[in-house]
Design a protein around this motif. Sequence first.
Motif, mmCIF file in Angstrom:
data_model
loop_
_atom_site.group_PDB
_atom_site.id
_atom_site.type_symbol
_atom_site.label_atom_id
_atom_site.label_comp_id
_atom_site.label_asym_id
_atom_site.label_seq_id
_atom_site.Cartn_x
_atom_site.Cartn_y
_atom_site.Cartn_z
ATOM 1 N N ALA A 350 5.147 -4.754 4.230
ATOM 2 C CA ALA A 350 4.191 -4.622 3.132
ATOM 3 C C ALA A 350 2.914 -5.413 3.438
ATOM 4 O O ALA A 350 1.795 -4.925 3.210
ATOM 5 N N ALA A 351 3.076 -6.619 3.953
ATOM 6 C CA ALA A 351 1.922 -7.457 4.284
ATOM 7 C C ALA A 351 1.074 -6.810 5.381
ATOM 8 O O ALA A 351 -0.163 -6.774 5.294
ATOM 9 N N LEU A 352 1.735 -6.290 6.405
ATOM 10 C CA LEU A 352 1.014 -5.645 7.498
ATOM 11 C C LEU A 352 0.260 -4.413 7.006
ATOM 12 O O LEU A 352 -0.873 -4.151 7.435
ATOM 13 N N ALA A 353 0.871 -3.679 6.080
ATOM 14 C CA ALA A 353 0.209 -2.507 5.513
ATOM 15 C C ALA A 353 -1.076 -2.915 4.783
ATOM 16 O O ALA A 353 -2.109 -2.236 4.901
ATOM 17 N N LEU A 354 -1.015 -4.002 4.040
ATOM 18 C CA LEU A 354 -2.209 -4.470 3.340
ATOM 19 C C LEU A 354 -3.313 -4.829 4.331
ATOM 20 O O LEU A 354 -4.489 -4.498 4.122
ATOM 21 N N ILE A 355 -2.932 -5.493 5.409
ATOM 22 C CA ILE A 355 -3.913 -5.897 6.417
ATOM 23 C C ILE A 355 -4.537 -4.675 7.088
ATOM 24 O O ILE A 355 -5.746 -4.615 7.340
ATOM 25 N N GLU A 356 -3.702 -3.675 7.352
ATOM 26 C CA GLU A 356 -4.168 -2.481 8.058
ATOM 27 C C GLU A 356 -4.818 -1.450 7.137
ATOM 28 O O GLU A 356 -5.394 -0.464 7.609
ATOM 29 N N GLY A 357 -4.702 -1.667 5.829
ATOM 30 C CA GLY A 357 -5.282 -0.731 4.878
ATOM 31 C C GLY A 357 -4.403 0.472 4.574
ATOM 32 O O GLY A 357 -4.856 1.441 3.959
ATOM 33 N N ARG A 358 -3.131 0.419 4.985
ATOM 34 C CA ARG A 358 -2.214 1.520 4.670
ATOM 35 C C ARG A 358 -1.779 1.417 3.212
ATOM 36 O O ARG A 358 -1.704 0.331 2.643
ATOM 37 N N LYS A 359 -1.425 2.562 2.627
ATOM 38 C CA LYS A 359 -1.073 2.607 1.209
ATOM 39 C C LYS A 359 0.405 2.878 0.978
ATOM 40 O O LYS A 359 0.836 3.015 -0.169
ATOM 41 N N GLU A 360 1.195 2.947 2.051
ATOM 42 C CA GLU A 360 2.642 3.147 1.908
ATOM 43 C C GLU A 360 3.355 2.584 3.122
ATOM 44 O O GLU A 360 2.731 2.203 4.118
ATOM 45 N N GLY A 361 4.693 2.530 3.036
ATOM 46 C CA GLY A 361 5.491 1.956 4.100
ATOM 47 C C GLY A 361 5.572 2.842 5.331
ATOM 48 O O GLY A 361 5.458 4.062 5.250
ATOM 49 N N LYS A 362 5.805 2.219 6.470
ATOM 50 C CA LYS A 362 5.866 2.926 7.744
ATOM 51 C C LYS A 362 7.167 3.702 7.915
ATOM 52 O O LYS A 362 7.195 4.772 8.512
ATOM 53 N N PHE A 363 8.257 3.171 7.414
ATOM 54 C CA PHE A 363 9.574 3.759 7.669
ATOM 55 C C PHE A 363 10.165 4.513 6.482
ATOM 56 O O PHE A 363 11.298 4.987 6.545
ATOM 57 N N GLU A 364 9.420 4.570 5.386
ATOM 58 C CA GLU A 364 9.784 5.435 4.260
ATOM 59 C C GLU A 364 8.536 5.701 3.452
ATOM 60 O O GLU A 364 8.048 4.830 2.739
ATOM 61 N N SER A 365 8.022 6.901 3.583
ATOM 62 C CA SER A 365 6.814 7.273 2.846
ATOM 63 C C SER A 365 7.133 7.433 1.366
ATOM 64 O O SER A 365 8.299 7.533 0.965
ATOM 65 N N LEU A 366 6.104 7.467 0.553
ATOM 66 C CA LEU A 366 6.304 7.744 -0.869
ATOM 67 C C LEU A 366 6.913 9.125 -1.073
ATOM 68 O O LEU A 366 7.754 9.315 -1.955
ATOM 69 N N ALA A 367 6.511 10.090 -0.241
ATOM 70 C CA ALA A 367 7.075 11.435 -0.354
ATOM 71 C C ALA A 367 8.583 11.423 -0.108
ATOM 72 O O ALA A 367 9.344 12.127 -0.788
ATOM 73 N N GLU A 368 9.029 10.604 0.836
ATOM 74 C CA GLU A 368 10.464 10.533 1.102
ATOM 75 C C GLU A 368 11.201 9.810 -0.022
ATOM 76 O O GLU A 368 12.303 10.212 -0.413
ATOM 77 N N SER A 369 10.612 8.766 -0.563
ATOM 78 C CA SER A 369 11.214 8.088 -1.720
ATOM 79 C C SER A 369 11.373 9.064 -2.878
ATOM 80 O O SER A 369 12.409 9.087 -3.554
ATOM 81 N N ILE A 370 10.338 9.880 -3.104
ATOM 82 C CA ILE A 370 10.391 10.864 -4.191
ATOM 83 C C ILE A 370 11.471 11.906 -3.912
ATOM 84 O O ILE A 370 12.233 12.293 -4.818
ATOM 85 N N LEU A 371 11.572 12.358 -2.667
ATOM 86 C CA LEU A 371 12.594 13.353 -2.318
ATOM 87 C C LEU A 371 14.001 12.809 -2.567
ATOM 88 O O LEU A 371 14.873 13.525 -3.093
ATOM 89 N N ILE A 372 14.235 11.560 -2.219
ATOM 90 C CA ILE A 372 15.561 10.967 -2.456
ATOM 91 C C ILE A 372 15.830 10.870 -3.959
ATOM 92 O O ILE A 372 16.953 11.120 -4.417
ATOM 93 N N MET A 373 14.807 10.550 -4.746
ATOM 94 C CA MET A 373 14.979 10.559 -6.196
ATOM 95 C C MET A 373 15.285 11.970 -6.688
ATOM 96 O O MET A 373 16.102 12.154 -7.601
#
Length: 400
Positions: A350-373
Motif C-alpha cells: 500500500a505504501a509503495l502504491a502511494l509513492i508510485e501513484g498507483r490507485k490499487e494493489g499489485k496482486f489483487e486489483s479492485l476488479a478482482e476483489s469485486i469479482l470475488i464478492m
Amino acid sequence: MSSPKTIRWGILATGGIAQTFTKDLLVDPNTRGVNNVKHTVVAAASSTSKTRAEQFLTDTGSPSDAKAYGSYDEFVKDPNIDIVYIATPHSHHYQNAMLCLENGKNVLCEKAFTVNAAQARKLADKAKEKDLFLMEAVWTRYFPLSIYVRDLITSGRIGHIARVLADNSMAADPEANWSDGKHRMVNPDLAGGALLDLGIYSLTWVFQTLYHTQPVNTRKPPKVLAALKSYDATGSADESTTIVLTFPRSAEAGGDAHAIATTSLRVATAPGGKEDVPGIRIQGPKGEIQVYPPAFRPTRTRLVLKDGTVEDKQWPFPGPGKGSGWYNGFGGSLQPEGEGHGMYWEADEAALALIEGRKEGKFESLAESILIMEVMDQVRKQGGLVYPEKIESTEYPVQL
C-alpha cells in the motif's frame, strides 16, 4: 540511494486485528529487506471512546505524538493521515470506507472487502471519483510464499493448472465458544458465518492460482455451484459452505479448470492444529503444489513432481528477532519471540502504491476483489443466506 519515504497511517478501530496490524506496521522494514518505505502511526480512532484509542496507541507502541479520537468523524478530518487501515467487522466496511473516501483518505480495508459486490463497486467508483488509493487487505496475497506459488504456476513446472482444492476451516465448537450468538463469527448483524470470514481465504487461494495467473486479457469469471449449511443457533449465518468453480479457459491454456473451495466452523482443515496435511493442493499434469495450513498464514510449501522430485520450503516471518522481547500474534496466541505476524507486507505494498501513484494493489486489483464478492453473492443466493438490510445496503450514510 534515496532515503525511504515515510507513510503516515491512521488506524480505524482498535480490536485484535488492528493491534496485530499496527504492531507489525511499526517493525523496521529493513528486517524484511524493505528499504524504500517506512511506516508510522499518526492517529487511531475507537467508536466507543477516546480513552480506548489512547490505550490502543500505548499497547501497540505507537509514537507518543499520535492522536487518539473517540469518533470516526473526527478521525477522518485529521490532515496528517496519508492512508487509513480499516479494521472493523466486514458488516461495517462499506460505511467506514465510504466515510474515509468521502473525506479524501486513501484506504486499506480489511477482508472481506464488503458484504456484497454492489457495495464493493460503489467504493471502487468513489475511489476513482476522488482519485484515491483503495485496496482490500488480503494480506496472504503479499506473502513471499504466495508470490513463489504464483511464480511456480506461471513457470509451467506443473503444467497448466487442472484443479485446485482449497480449505480454510476450524473446529470452533461455536455453541460453546460463542454461546450468546453475538460474536462476529456467528452474528448475522455482523455478517457472521464461515463464508465471509474464513471462506474468503479458500477463494483467495483459488483466485490467485487459477485466475490471477492468467493473462489479464484472457481471464473469465468462473461458473459457481454452492452448498451451504446454516448455523442454526443464530439463523442467518453459515456454518459450512462448499463451492465448486469452473474457470473457462482456451484449449491452448489447458481448457476449463476446476476448483473446490471449502470452509467450516465445525470441522478443521488439520485436526489438533498439527498442520500436517496440505490445506491447498494446486494440481497440474506434471505435479502439484501443496500449501500447508493455516491458509491465511501458511509457513510451508511442497512441490511434488511427476518425475519424483520433491521440494520442501519453509517460509519465515521476519521481525525484530530473538532477544528483542517483542511479540505479536492474533486471537490469543503469540508467534515466537521477535517473529512478525506477516501483515507488514500488505502495508509495504500500500505504501509503495502511494509513492508510485498507483490507485490499487499489485496482486489483487479492485476488479478482482469485486469479482470475488460477486462469487460470494452467488454462493449466498444459492444457499439462501441473507443478512439484515442495513448491512447489505449501498446507501450512505447508514447508522449501524
